[in-house]
Every structure is written in C-alpha cells, then in structure tokens.
Design a protein around this motif. Structure first.
Motif, PDB file in Angstrom:
ATOM      1  N   HIS A 188      14.268   5.169  40.101  1.00 36.79           N
ATOM      2  CA  HIS A 188      13.592   4.958  38.819  1.00 36.79           C
ATOM      3  C   HIS A 188      14.480   4.143  37.898  1.00 36.79           C
ATOM      4  CE1 HIS A 188      10.452   7.769  39.944  1.00 36.79           C
ATOM      5  NE2 HIS A 188      11.410   8.608  40.339  1.00 36.79           N
ATOM      6  N   SER A 189      14.509   2.826  38.136  1.00 39.37           N
ATOM      7  CA  SER A 189      15.337   1.985  37.280  1.00 39.37           C
ATOM      8  C   SER A 189      14.495   1.142  36.327  1.00 39.37           C
ATOM      9  CB  SER A 189      16.247   1.080  38.135  1.00 39.37           C
ATOM     10  OG  SER A 189      15.461   0.129  38.815  1.00 39.37           O
ATOM     11  N   ASN A 190      13.160   1.372  36.342  1.00 38.54           N
ATOM     12  CA  ASN A 190      12.292   0.539  35.501  1.00 38.54           C
ATOM     13  C   ASN A 190      12.353   0.967  34.046  1.00 38.54           C
ATOM     14  OD1 ASN A 190      11.357   0.721  38.294  1.00 38.54           O
ATOM     15  ND2 ASN A 190       9.876  -0.814  37.611  1.00 38.54           N
ATOM     16  N   LEU A 191      12.424  -0.074  33.184  1.00 40.98           N
ATOM     17  CA  LEU A 191      12.301   0.166  31.747  1.00 40.98           C
ATOM     18  C   LEU A 191      11.431  -0.948  31.181  1.00 40.98           C
ATOM     19  CD1 LEU A 191      16.000   0.982  30.720  1.00 40.98           C
ATOM     20  CD2 LEU A 191      14.099   2.587  30.670  1.00 40.98           C
ATOM     21  N   ALA A 192      10.711  -0.653  30.078  1.00 40.40           N
ATOM     22  CA  ALA A 192       9.790  -1.658  29.519  1.00 40.40           C
ATOM     23  C   ALA A 192      10.552  -2.797  28.879  1.00 40.40           C
ATOM     24  CB  ALA A 192       8.887  -0.986  28.497  1.00 40.40           C
ATOM     25  N   CYS A 193       9.985  -3.996  28.973  1.00 35.62           N
ATOM     26  CA  CYS A 193      10.541  -5.139  28.254  1.00 35.62           C
ATOM     27  C   CYS A 193       9.964  -5.142  26.848  1.00 35.62           C
ATOM     28  CB  CYS A 193      10.199  -6.441  28.981  1.00 35.62           C
ATOM     29  SG  CYS A 193      10.396  -7.924  27.961  1.00 35.62           S
ATOM     30  N   GLY A 194       8.637  -5.187  26.808  1.00 35.02           N
ATOM     31  CA  GLY A 194       7.959  -5.111  25.514  1.00 35.02           C
ATOM     32  C   GLY A 194       8.168  -6.331  24.647  1.00 35.02           C
ATOM     33  N   GLY A 195       8.746  -7.362  25.220  1.00 34.05           N
ATOM     34  CA  GLY A 195       8.982  -8.589  24.446  1.00 34.05           C
ATOM     35  C   GLY A 195       9.985  -8.395  23.328  1.00 34.05           C
ATOM     36  N   GLY A 196      10.610  -7.231  23.337  1.00 37.34           N
ATOM     37  CA  GLY A 196      11.593  -6.959  22.303  1.00 37.34           C
ATOM     38  C   GLY A 196      11.517  -5.505  21.880  1.00 37.34           C
ATOM     39  N   ILE A 197      12.197  -5.198  20.775  1.00 34.44           N
ATOM     40  CA  ILE A 197      12.186  -3.804  20.339  1.00 34.44           C
ATOM     41  C   ILE A 197      12.228  -3.759  18.822  1.00 34.44           C
ATOM     42  CG2 ILE A 197      14.688  -3.410  20.310  1.00 34.44           C
ATOM     43  CD1 ILE A 197      14.089  -0.696  21.688  1.00 34.44           C
ATOM     44  N   LYS A 198      11.549  -2.735  18.285  1.00 33.34           N
ATOM     45  CA  LYS A 198      11.567  -2.549  16.843  1.00 33.34           C
ATOM     46  C   LYS A 198      12.486  -1.378  16.525  1.00 33.34           C
ATOM     47  CE  LYS A 198       8.563  -2.347  12.832  1.00 33.34           C
ATOM     48  NZ  LYS A 198       7.193  -2.232  12.319  1.00 33.34           N
ATOM     49  N   VAL A 199      13.502  -1.657  15.791  1.00 36.28           N
ATOM     50  CA  VAL A 199      14.404  -0.586  15.363  1.00 36.28           C
ATOM     51  C   VAL A 199      14.303  -0.531  13.854  1.00 36.28           C
ATOM     52  CG1 VAL A 199      16.787   0.246  15.263  1.00 36.28           C
ATOM     53  CG2 VAL A 199      15.969  -0.948  17.302  1.00 36.28           C
ATOM     54  N   GLY A 200      13.801   0.618  13.347  1.00 37.49           N
ATOM     55  CA  GLY A 200      13.530   0.713  11.934  1.00 37.49           C
ATOM     56  C   GLY A 200      12.442  -0.294  11.593  1.00 37.49           C
ATOM     57  N   SER A 201      12.716  -1.181  10.650  1.00 32.82           N
ATOM     58  CA  SER A 201      11.711  -2.159  10.274  1.00 32.82           C
ATOM     59  C   SER A 201      11.980  -3.500  10.945  1.00 32.82           C
ATOM     60  CB  SER A 201      11.723  -2.330   8.748  1.00 32.82           C
ATOM     61  OG  SER A 201      13.029  -2.754   8.370  1.00 32.82           O
ATOM     62  N   LYS A 202      13.104  -3.594  11.712  1.00 32.21           N
ATOM     63  CA  LYS A 202      13.508  -4.884  12.244  1.00 32.21           C
ATOM     64  C   LYS A 202      13.100  -5.015  13.707  1.00 32.21           C
ATOM     65  CE  LYS A 202      17.714  -7.660  12.760  1.00 32.21           C
ATOM     66  NZ  LYS A 202      17.217  -8.969  12.359  1.00 32.21           N
ATOM     67  N   PHE A 203      12.434  -6.112  14.033  1.00 33.84           N
ATOM     68  CA  PHE A 203      12.038  -6.358  15.414  1.00 33.84           C
ATOM     69  C   PHE A 203      13.015  -7.343  16.041  1.00 33.84           C
ATOM     70  CE2 PHE A 203       9.686  -8.398  18.878  1.00 33.84           C
ATOM     71  CZ  PHE A 203       9.235  -7.265  19.551  1.00 33.84           C
ATOM     72  N   MET A 207      13.686 -12.861  25.053  1.00 37.40           N
ATOM     73  CA  MET A 207      13.346 -14.272  25.210  1.00 37.40           C
ATOM     74  C   MET A 207      12.095 -14.484  26.080  1.00 37.40           C
ATOM     75  SD  MET A 207      15.641 -15.482  23.295  1.00 37.40           S
ATOM     76  CE  MET A 207      15.891 -17.252  23.475  1.00 37.40           C
ATOM     77  N   GLY A 208      11.694 -13.427  26.817  1.00 37.97           N
ATOM     78  CA  GLY A 208      10.509 -13.574  27.657  1.00 37.97           C
ATOM     79  C   GLY A 208       9.657 -12.327  27.562  1.00 37.97           C
ATOM     80  N   SER A 209       8.713 -12.230  28.489  1.00 39.28           N
ATOM     81  CA  SER A 209       7.909 -11.025  28.565  1.00 39.28           C
ATOM     82  C   SER A 209       7.930 -10.595  30.019  1.00 39.28           C
ATOM     83  CB  SER A 209       6.479 -11.316  28.092  1.00 39.28           C
ATOM     84  OG  SER A 209       5.753 -10.127  28.098  1.00 39.28           O
ATOM     85  N   HIS A 210       8.627  -9.499  30.282  1.00 39.69           N
ATOM     86  CA  HIS A 210       8.933  -9.151  31.662  1.00 39.69           C
ATOM     87  C   HIS A 210       8.250  -7.878  32.139  1.00 39.69           C
ATOM     88  CE1 HIS A 210      12.427 -11.539  30.083  1.00 39.69           C
ATOM     89  NE2 HIS A 210      12.098 -12.252  31.171  1.00 39.69           N
ATOM     90  N   GLY A 211       7.254  -7.385  31.392  1.00 47.41           N
ATOM     91  CA  GLY A 211       6.555  -6.172  31.823  1.00 47.41           C
ATOM     92  C   GLY A 211       7.468  -4.977  31.787  1.00 47.41           C
ATOM     93  N   SER A 212       7.539  -4.266  32.926  1.00 49.19           N
ATOM     94  CA  SER A 212       8.406  -3.104  32.993  1.00 49.19           C
ATOM     95  C   SER A 212       9.276  -3.244  34.243  1.00 49.19           C
ATOM     96  CB  SER A 212       7.567  -1.825  33.043  1.00 49.19           C
ATOM     97  OG  SER A 212       8.410  -0.697  33.135  1.00 49.19           O
ATOM     98  N   PRO A 213      10.288  -4.120  34.169  1.00 48.21           N
ATOM     99  CA  PRO A 213      11.016  -4.484  35.376  1.00 48.21           C
ATOM    100  C   PRO A 213      11.942  -3.376  35.874  1.00 48.21           C
ATOM    101  CG  PRO A 213      12.035  -5.491  33.494  1.00 48.21           C
ATOM    102  CD  PRO A 213      10.853  -4.753  32.968  1.00 48.21           C
ATOM    103  N   ALA A 214      12.224  -3.440  37.177  1.00 50.91           N
ATOM    104  CA  ALA A 214      13.306  -2.636  37.747  1.00 50.91           C
ATOM    105  C   ALA A 214      14.620  -3.356  37.445  1.00 50.91           C
ATOM    106  CB  ALA A 214      13.122  -2.489  39.256  1.00 50.91           C
TER     107      ALA A 214
END
Lengths: 627, 372
Positions: free
Chosen positions: A350-365, A369-376
């Motif tokens: 179980h090495s998959n984690l979501a890409c999500g095109g980035g991450i929102k921490v607090g109010s900052k996104f 650089m890409g959109s990779h789904g939920s890669p291993a």
C-alpha cells in the motif's frame, strides 16, 4: 729616595701610585678569571651559536597521482634570487635599485618595494627578489657576487599543478604558513616556523603531514654579516610520501567539460564508486589555478590575481561539492521514500497516495506540477509527483522527516577527506529557531520540506552519499579520495642523530559501512521508481542510454518563488543517480546553478560522465540492463 | 743632541726594562697577526717597532735634563701640530679629525706624541719648584699648560685621547705635594658630580643616545640594541670568554676577529684577540709583564737624581696604567667603549712610537741616576 726625602712624603706618594696600579691590574685579572674560567664555556657556546648557522634544505613534497598513475601534482626545482638583509645594512639601498632592475630585468618600483621591505626584517632573514629565474639571471648574480654580496641564488622546489584549473578544489594548493597559523597550537606544537610551506585547502591541506617531507640542512660557518664562509655538514632531506588518489582523471576531465559547456558554467559534478566510497571525480565550476597561489603571493601581479579570485562574485575558490548548500528539490524524494518505507508510513503493498494536483494547507493551496491520480511510490518517483510527497510528508510528520535526515546523515559531515566541508541545514537544525520565533512547526513547513525546499539545504556530497546508499540497498560508505600513500625510505645511518626513519606506505582504511535497514522489496520499490525516471518514461527520459541503465532522480530547486524570477535566480538544476540501476558501479550527481529544469541541464551533464565511464569500462550490455 | 754613548752608559742601561717593552710589543705583533692574519697590519707593526727602537735609543742616550730644558720648544711645536690637525691639513677618519698628513713624514696622530712635550713641560714647571705644599697659583699654571693640548684634542673631537692626558696632570699634582685633603675632596666631588651629571645629562638630552648606550652596555647589556653600541661590548666579552684557560690553539679561521664579529680587533680590541688566542694563561702573563714593566719604571722614579726626572717617569707610568686599565677594562666589558690603544700592543705607528719614546725617557732618567 734621593730627592725630596724631607718633603711631602714623596716616597709614600709614589708607593700609593704603585699600589693603585697593582690593584687596577688585579681587578682586570679577577674579571678575566670570571669571563674565561667561570663562564668560558657559556661564551664558547655563544660564539659558536653566532658563527654556525643551519640553512634548511627544503624537502620535496610528495607527488599526487590519479588512480591510474597519472600525475596530478608535482614539485619541480626552481631557482630564486634572494636578498639577505645583513650585507644591506651598511648600504644605501637606493644605489642598488637601478643595478637590480637592469641586471634582473625587474620593474623599478617593485625593486624599491622589496628593498624597503627587507630593511624592516629581522637580522639574517632573506627575501625573494625574483622567482623562477632563468640561466641568464643566475649568471648575472654569480658574476656580480663581489659587487652585490647581498644577492644569492637559492634552489627551491616549487609545487607545480600541471593541470592548472583541473581538480583545483580537490587538490588545494600550498603556501607559506600565515602568521595567524603560527600562533595556533596545532602548528606551534609541531615546530612550524615562518616561511614553512604548508598545504592550504584540498588534499594538500588534509594530508599535509604525509605529503610534507622532512627538511635537511646545511651547517655552515658565517661571518658577522651572515655570509657563508665554509660548509661544515650537509644533512639530506627526506621527501614526502606520494599520494595515489581514487580520482579517475578521464572522468574528472569529462565532469569539468560538462560544467564548462553548461548554461551558466556554474555548478558541480561528482562521481563516486558506491561500492566503497572511492571518489572518481569532483568538479566544481568556476575553478581557479593553484599555480597562481604558489607563485603569485610575492609578486604584485600575483597578488592582484589572488585578490581577483577572492573578490569574484562567482566564487571560484569555493568547492561547491562540499561547501555549497542548495535546496535539494525533488532529489530529496529518494531518501524520503526509503525512509517512509522504513518508518512504515507506506508499505510495499500500500504505497499509493493521492496527487490531487496539489494540497491545501490552511488557506494556502500548494500545487503539483501535474495531475497524477493516486500513484504508487515508483510512479510518484518516476513522474516526480509533488502532491504525493506533500501527503507523504504530512503522514510522516516533521518527526519522520527528521528521522530520515538522521538515517541518511544529513545532520553531519560526510566525512570526506577534504577540509572545510559544510553540514547541511535541515528541519532538524532549524527546529529550535522556528519554535522560538514562530511558536510551533506549521504543516506548511512540513509540506515544503517534503519536496526539499524552505528549511532544507544540502551539500551535493551529502546527497551523493545518500543516493549511493540507496543504490547499494542500505550500505553507506564514507566518500574518500585517498587510495594509498607510498612508502619513503630512510635517510642517513641508523643511530645517527640526523637519521630519519623510513615512512611506511598505507592504504585508506575503510571503516565498516553504515547499514540502513530496509527489506529487499522495499529497496526494489524505490530503485524501480528511480529506474523509471530515466528508463520508464520519467522526468529524465531524454538521457536514457542503451548500454547502461541509469537509476536517477531529477530536481529543480527553487531559488526564488515560482515564477518570480527566471533570470539570475533561476532554479538550480539537479540530477542524482547511480548505474547500472540494479548493480551500481558508479554514482553520479550533477548540479547546475540557476539553469532551470533538472532533466534538461543536470541530467545531460551526468550522462556525459556515464558515457566516459562506459568507454573506459566496456562490458556486455546485458550485465547492466535490468532482467 | 748627539748621543755620546759612553761605556758607563752601556753598563748602567736598564736592559730589563727595554727587553720587557720589546717582548710585549713582539707579543703584540703576534696578536695583530692573529687578529687579521690575511692583512698586513702585523708587518707594518714590525716596521713601526723598528722605527720606534731607533727613536727610543736616541732619547735614552740623551740627557733628559737637556731635553727638559728645551721643553717649551717641543711644547709649542706640539700645539702647532694639534692646531694643524684642525686645519684642512688634518685627515678625517671615522668622523674624527685626529690625523695629520705631512709631506715626507706621512700620516700620523699628533695627539699621541704631544703627550711627551706636555709631560716635559709640566715636569719642567713642577720640577723647578720648592719643596712645599702645592699652591693654588701653581695648580692654575699647571692646569693652563695642560689645557693647551687637551682643549685642541677635544676640538678634534677625540675625547678618548683627551682622557688619557688627565692622569699626567693628576700625577704632577699628586707628586708635587698637593694636600691630601684636596685629593679626598676631588674623589668625593667626583663621586657626587659624575652620577649627577649623568642624571641631568640624560634628562636634558645633553648626553646623546649613543653615548648613553655605551655606558648602558656596561651596566645593563641586555637593555641596549645588541647590534648597536652594545654590540662592541657584547662581542668583546664573548671573545674574551671564549678563550677559556688556554685559548683557541690556532683555530684562527673560526675566530671572532676573522669572522668579523669583533670590531677593530687589531687596535682597540687587541686584548680581546689576545684573550681568545692565548686564554687566561696568556692574558695573566701579559698583565704580569705590564706589572713588572711598571714596577721597574717606578723603581727608576725612586732613584731619579732630580725632581723633574721623577715627575717625567711617574707621569708616564700613570698614563700607561690608565691606558691599560681603560683598554683592557673595555675589552672585558667593565668600562665603556672608548678608543684608547693598549700600550705596546695595539697596532698603530703613532702609538708604538710615542710609547717607546716615553720609555726612552724613563731609561734616560735611570741612566743619570748617579748625580755627577
């Protein structure tokens, strides 16, 4: 007394004079007894000390070779014209200026400078008037020895760097010990004296005590002006030990060529044998010519060149490989991935984690650089998915990142045998300051740290060591340049006071490698991702080689905020790698300063070194390609 | 003044004194050779001694009384020579105009010779006076005779030479019955005045730095620049000490003078050379030889037939004792460096000539010890 018996006690007066005369002579006799009998030996010694002088004969320094016996550094005999200040004391120096400048073809102003300098020196000291003189200068001095007794020709072995700027940072240079160094206990206790030549920087400094020989001396009789009358004894010097390095000059030249032809011509390329830590190449650009330091410090022209090196904004004297600290960018993901598996943040299954095109921490996104789904994991490495690592970083937490920093040794020096290595700065070292100033370690810092930015700056050598240990599946070696020191035979007869015993040769003592414990399938997962970077349609697909499968990772380290500055502060381009991917023979990393994207700048530089390696070590391609 | 040498003269001639002086000067030639073996000072000294012996015999076999009678002539001639030194005829050496260069005669140092006329002049004056305590008037006249040459020598300036004249005057006063209380007074005054003069001289700057250093080199050798004025004293002391008991036994090529550590080894520092080459044994022998020579001269004074003859000998004795003490004391580092030659030893024609002439007078006085 015939005369004046009757007057003025004349007899007594004459007697008084006689007594005084005898008393005075007796006083002189007593003083003579004291000087000659009581203190005779002391004065004999003083007389001996002022008439016998030891003139050191400098010992040739050990040469330095590459691993194949190619000469890197040598000493060659040079002749200097030196001025002694004793005979000059009674001379109006201005009378000499024209003679010297005509006879030795020197600048008048320079001669005046030298003469003024030597006048201020202590007795019996000498000063070089002209270095590296030709036959005609020697002939001129010899033929004017009666006219100018203050001039003398001296033989001096001078350090010579035949390759010029090549390898300069690794080799270092030699120079006269500085007055400041003379004050230091380490030098004082070993009996260094003004004018001694010592290694400054690089291997010359690190291995100075082995490279340096033991000087001999000439015991001579001098007159009160310090002029040599006769030679009493000669004790030969013992030369220093020759150093054989692990450097492969061909790879070194290729590495330097890659830097010289890069966009900014600034950066570093290093190559190591991951199987034992032997350094094959270490290039840092721009470079400098060590010969200028050896020759130059006594001439105005040389001093000017040295000053120019120090003032150059591009910092040519600085060894970027061990002294430069750069944000590692995505190359950081390699040790991070291994640590995540080790710490159990992810597993092989179980090495998959979501890409999500980035991450929102607090109010900052913060975007990927890409959109990779939920890669291993391997795919995340191959594609350098930032989104994956933002989440991985948060999952590991800053504690997990700090553990990784400790595991891969980013909190200490690599231990390479060069002086002045810098230690990386990481969340571990920043933590106390951040907590003090901001009260807490915020998640956004963890997110940035997960992609090797913000609180992370590392030295290229620390990165090389970490990446090579991944290739070696956990075996981490100390990088080093020393292969062996050659022996030197004894000088003189055993039992003699001037006997210098032989010096034994020795090879680099490999300490046991440090082990980073991961299961074999965990290592496979990380290496698979790195293999994919070059061979599986990854970020460095453009440097794929047919006969050698490289496992690598690109990195583009932000210097300014994204998009803010693309000029002088363009991103640093990284490429870290080893090859062949599944049985590494060589590990290469490249960093080109402010050149932009990793794959298009640093990648090709590393590839050049691999190609040179391949040419020297041709083998059936099957052996180097994954089954 | 033709010398008529009678049989009696040869019988009464003081052979031991003459031979002693000759032996010391021969020993001196050897030391001059040791000092600078590659130079010709030693052979020039032999020539000087030869000339000096001729002058010595001429003086010795002439009646000193007749010469003393003619003292004013010599005295005036001496003053003229000293005056000429100050004119363009004088030759400057090492910043001192102490030499006179005349056609035929060559170059010589009048201040060495003028000692003799000064002694004779003083002896003539004080020898003629009656047996009573010295009066102030007599002291002033004696002082004036003395002041003539000495002030001219100070003008050269050659303080070292001038100082060697003072014992002559002191001897004259002392032996002409100066009251003992004046002697005590002079000693006490000197004990107070000299340190006081030093103190104020240093403070006011009247005693120049280099002059101070010559003194400090004696009292505190470590405080002065070992390459400056202290150098002479330090090197001379080393040279003397190095000699040890028996000297360096012929190892002249490493000697202090050959390697030029010792300055002026053939003149001012000839005693240091002697000490280095012959050691304590040689030096003590030399000092004993001087003691013997002086004793014989003093014995001659005691036997002198007249007061003037006695004064001549004793003035010469005092001058010699003083020079020996100054020169050897300087070489041994107990006295400041003042360029005073060592009688009979130092290289130099003028010095050897004037010393032998002085001894000639001593012998002349002794020859005529029996009143006719």
């Amino acid at each position: 007394m015939k005369i004046g018996d009757q007057i003025q006690n004349l007899g007594m007066r004459v007697g008084a004079i006689q007594v005084i005369a005898f008393v005075l002579l007796a006083v002189l006799g007593a003083r003579l007894y004291y000087l000659q009998i009581v203190r005779g030996e002391y004065f004999s010694e003083r007389a001996e000390n002022q008439r016998v002088r030891l003139i050191p004969i400098p010992a040739p320094r050990g040469a330095i070779f590459d691993r194949n016996g190619k000469l890197l550094v040598d000493s060659r005999p040079t002749y200097n014209v030196v001025l002694s200040n004793e005979p000059l004391k009674s001379i109006n120096v201005i009378d000499r200026v024209d003679d010297y400048s005509h006879g030795l073809n020197l600048d008048r102003q320079f001669v005046v400078e030298r003469l003024n300098l030597i006048k201020k020196q202590n007795d019996f000291e000498t000063m070089v008037l002209k270095e590296n003189v030709a036959m005609q200068d020697i002939a001129w001095v010899e033929s004017h020895s009666l006219e100018f007794p203050e001039l003398r020709v001296e033989l001096q072995p001078q350090r010579f760097y035949p390759l010029g700027t090549t390898l300069a940072h690794v080799l270092g240079y030699v120079g006269e010990i500085s007055p400041k160094q003379l004050e230091e206990e380490t030098f004082k206790s070993r009996g260094f004296r003004p004018g001694d030549i010592i290694g400054k920087g690089g291997l010359e400094q690190y291995y100075d005590e082995f490279l340096r020989g033991k000087p001999g001396y000439r015991k001579v009789l001098v007159d009160s002006r310090g002029r040599v009358q006769t030679e009493l004894e000669v004790v030969a010097p013992q030369s220093g030990q020759d150093l054989v390095t692990t450097i492969d000059l061909d790879l070194q030249l290729e590495a330097e060529h890659q830097l010289a032809t890069s966009v900014t011509k600034r950066g570093t390329v290093i190559a190591m044998d991951p199987n034992n830590g032997e350094m094959l190449a270490m290039a840092s650009a721009p470079s400098f010519d060590p010969n200028i330091f050896v020759r130059g410090s006594s001439s105005p022209d040389g001093r000017r060149q040295i000053a120019a090196y120090w003032q150059d904004e591009k910092r040519p004297l600085y060894n970027r490989a061990i002294q430069g600290r750069y944000p590692p960018g995505s190359t950081w993901k390699i040790p991070e991935s291994a640590a995540a598996l080790q710490q159990g943040a992810i597993t092989v299954v179980h090495s998959n984690l979501a890409c999500g095109g980035g991450i929102k921490v607090g109010s900052k996104f913060t975007r990927c650089m890409g959109s990779h789904g939920s890669p291993a994991l391997p795919y995340a490495i191959t594609k350098s998915c930032d989104g994956y690592y933002y989440r991985l970083g948060l999952k590991m937490g800053v504690e997990g990142l700090i553990k990784m920093i400790e595991t891969f040794g980013f909190d200490r020096r690599s231990g390479i045998d060069l002086p002045n290595e810098k230690v990386p700065q990481t969340p571990k070292s920043w933590m106390p300051y951040i907590l003090k100033n901001e009260g807490k370690w915020s998640d956004i810092r963890t997110v940035y740290a997960s992609i090797g930015q913000d609180t992370v700056v590392v030295t290229p050598i620390s990165m090389l060591r970490a990446v090579a240990s991944v290739g070696m599946r956990g075996k981490e070696f100390i990088p080093h340049f020393l292969k062996q020191f050659k022996p030197v035979s004894a000088v003189g007869q055993e039992g003699d006071i001037n006997y210098i015993p032989a010096r034994a040769g020795f090879a680099y003592q490999h300490p046991e490698p440090k082990l980073i414990e991961l299961a074999p399938d965990q290592w496979d997962l990380v290496i698979k991702g790195m293999w994919g970077v070059v061979n599986g349609g990854g970020t460095a697909g453009s440097i794929k080689m047919a006969d050698l499968e490289i496992a690598g990772k690109t990195g583009t380290a932000q210097v300014a905020e994204v998009g803010k500055d693309v000029g002088a502060n363009k991103d640093h381009s990284w490429f870290v790698s080893f090859a062949p991917a599944y049985k590494p023979e060589i590990s290469v990393i490249a960093l080109i300063e402010n050149s932009g994207f990793g794959a298009s700048n640093a990648g090709p530089a590393a590839r050049g070194v691999y190609q040179a390696y391949l040419q020297k070590h041709p083998r059936a391609s099957e052996e180097r390609v994954a089954k | 003044m033709v010398a008529i040498i009678e049989k009696r003269d040869l019988r009464d001639f003081d052979w031991p004194t003459a031979l002693l002086a000759l032996t010391i000067s021969a020993f001196g030639v050897w030391q001059i050779h040791n000092a600078l073996p590659t130079e010709s000072y030693w052979s020039k000294q032999i020539l000087g001694i030869g000339i000096a012996l001729v002058a010595f015999l001429v003086v010795a076999f002439n009646d000193y009384r007749r010469i003393i009678d003619a003292a004013p002539v010599f005295y005036i001639a001496g003053l003229v020579m000293l005056f000429l030194v100050l004119t363009p005829l004088g030759v400057q050496v090492n910043g001192q105009k102490a030499w006179l260069k005349l056609p035929v005669v060559g170059q010589f140092q009048p201040s060495e010779f003028v000692k003799i006329p000064t002694v004779l002049m003083l002896a003539k004056y004080f020898g003629a006076r009656k047996a009573k305590s010295l009066s102030l008037r007599e002291m002033l006249i004696g002082g004036a005779i003395f002041a003539g040459p000495v002030s001219l020598i100070i003008l050269e300036p050659d303080a070292g030479q001038a100082i060697t004249y003072f014992p002559i005057l002191a001897a004259m006063f002392f032996l002409s019955g100066i009251k003992v209380r004046y002697v005590v007074l002079a000693v006490v005054a000197a004990a107070i005045f000299i340190p006081a003069a030093w103190h104020f001289g240093v403070k006011s700057g009247a005693i120049k730095r280099y002059q101070q250093e010559r003194i400090l080199a004696i009292t505190d050798p470590d405080s002065v620049d070992p390459r400056g004025y202290g150098y002479h004293t330090i090197q001379s002391t080393i040279t003397v000490g190095k000699g040890g008991l028996t000297g360096i036994k012929g190892e002249t090529e490493t000697s202090q003078s050959v390697l030029k550590f010792l300055p002026e080894p053939h003149t001012d520092f000839i005693f240091a050379v002697t000490a280095e080459n012959t050691g304590f044994i040689g030096c003590v022998s030399l000092l004993l030889a001087y003691a013997l020579l002086l004793s014989r001269m003093i014995a001659g004074a005691r036997e002198a037939s007249d007061r003037a003859g006695m004064l001549v000998i004793m003035a010469i004795v005092c001058g010699m004792v003083f020079q020996i003490f100054m020169n050897v004391g300087m070489a041994l580092g107990v006295l400041p460096v003042i360029g005073v030659p060592l009688p009979l030893m130092s290289a130099g024609l003028s010095a050897i000539l004037s010393t032998f002439v002085a001894i000639g007078f001593v012998i002349s006085v002794k020859l005529r010890r029996f009143v006719n």
